[in-house]
Design a protein around this motif. Sequence first.
Motif, PDB file in Angstrom:
ATOM      1  N   LEU A  42       0.828  -1.205   0.000  1.00 13.50           N
ATOM      2  CA  LEU A  42       0.000   0.000   0.000  1.00 13.50           C
ATOM      3  C   LEU A  42       0.865   1.259   0.000  1.00 13.50           C
ATOM      4  CD1 LEU A  42      -2.802  -1.085   2.494  1.00 13.50           C
ATOM      5  CD2 LEU A  42      -3.006  -0.810   0.021  1.00 13.50           C
ATOM      6  N   ALA A  43       1.974   1.218   0.734  1.00 11.17           N
ATOM      7  CA  ALA A  43       2.886   2.363   0.738  1.00 11.17           C
ATOM      8  C   ALA A  43       3.456   2.593  -0.658  1.00 11.17           C
ATOM      9  CB  ALA A  43       4.015   2.132   1.742  1.00 11.17           C
ATOM     10  N   ASP A  46       0.677   4.020  -2.859  1.00  8.37           N
ATOM     11  CA  ASP A  46       0.488   5.443  -2.552  1.00  8.37           C
ATOM     12  C   ASP A  46       1.542   6.294  -3.252  1.00  8.37           C
ATOM     13  OD1 ASP A  46      -1.750   5.158  -0.999  1.00  8.37           O
ATOM     14  OD2 ASP A  46      -0.664   5.076   0.911  1.00  8.37           O
ATOM     15  N   LEU A  49       0.715   6.465  -6.957  1.00  8.19           N
ATOM     16  CA  LEU A  49      -0.420   7.369  -7.170  1.00  8.19           C
ATOM     17  C   LEU A  49       0.030   8.825  -7.114  1.00  8.19           C
ATOM     18  CD1 LEU A  49      -3.130   5.546  -5.039  1.00  8.19           C
ATOM     19  CD2 LEU A  49      -3.303   6.033  -7.477  1.00  8.19           C
ATOM     20  N   ALA A  50       0.917   9.133  -6.185  1.00  8.48           N
ATOM     21  CA  ALA A  50       1.406  10.506  -6.056  1.00  8.48           C
ATOM     22  C   ALA A  50       2.344  10.885  -7.185  1.00  8.48           C
ATOM     23  CB  ALA A  50       2.123  10.679  -4.714  1.00  8.48           C
ATOM     24  N   ALA A  65       8.778   5.440  -0.503  1.00  6.91           N
ATOM     25  CA  ALA A  65       8.077   4.429   0.293  1.00  6.91           C
ATOM     26  C   ALA A  65       8.931   3.909   1.450  1.00  6.91           C
ATOM     27  CB  ALA A  65       7.650   3.263  -0.599  1.00  6.91           C
ATOM     28  N   THR A  95       0.119   4.163 -12.395  1.00  6.73           N
ATOM     29  CA  THR A  95      -1.070   3.382 -12.047  1.00  6.73           C
ATOM     30  C   THR A  95      -1.533   2.568 -13.241  1.00  6.73           C
ATOM     31  OG1 THR A  95      -2.461   5.285 -12.581  1.00  6.73           O
ATOM     32  CG2 THR A  95      -1.860   4.984 -10.276  1.00  6.73           C
TER      33      THR A  95
END
Length: 279
Positions: A42-43, A46, A49-50, A65, A95
């Motif tokens: 998940l990290a 994230d 995504l950023a 991360a 993504t």
Amino acid sequence: MSSRAATRNVRQTDDSSHIRATPQSAAADSPEAGARALRRGLALLDAILAGGREGLRVVDLCRVAGLERPTVYRLLATLIESGYVAPRGRFRYVTGPRLAAMPQRQASTDVAERIRPVLSRVSQACGDAAFAIVRDGPLSQCVARHVGTHPVQVLVIQVGTRQPLGVGAAGLALLAALPDATVGEIIAANAESLGQYNGMTPDRMRILVRATRERGWSVIGNHATRNVLAVGMAVSNADGEPVAGISVATTLARMPRERQQLIARVMRESVGALLPRGL
């Protein structure tokens, strides 16, 4: 084997050809290990995504991360296999299609609220119904519409309607504004259902995309709804990314070439005046 050869055999580079799923040890099956892997995954997601459209390199992902390079490669392999991440070129990661296909309900609501004044202005200027759509994976979703004042209103879709991106004017304008690779993926995903729209084909869709890009706005008729012609235009966000499409639809008789051009100009001016910084 020499230590130099061993080092060469385990060396990793920022090359997507190194992304391979690797077998896990029995210890990795423990609940604690599973929770730790999930948190790390998940990290990493994230961070991607950023990273936006340009994506991030493995070295960037390690830094953002807080993960070691072998861990990043292992997690990337799983995320790519699952469709949540995709390579961009040889060295960057963005993504993937699985995330792109997820409905963005809150984002759609925000777009609808901000774009309604544009639809109202366009509809009042031409007298016909105006529509707004956003992308939902390979589909378009109508998020707003404004009924005009002309006695005959052609309400081709209603709020909530989903259909293949590109079979309507707003969706075609948005599709044409996307990168070539994304356009190809969307047309391929919709290939089997396009024929339901008055004989639309992938080849025909590609021709319409090219024509839309050359013209700067879309024109399409007799596909989503018979005896109707619509004009559409893409709308971008503050970063210049196309995120929505707007259109005006009416009968063929009310859409000669000169009026198509007039409506396109009204749409462009309305977006510029009411959304100067984008959606």
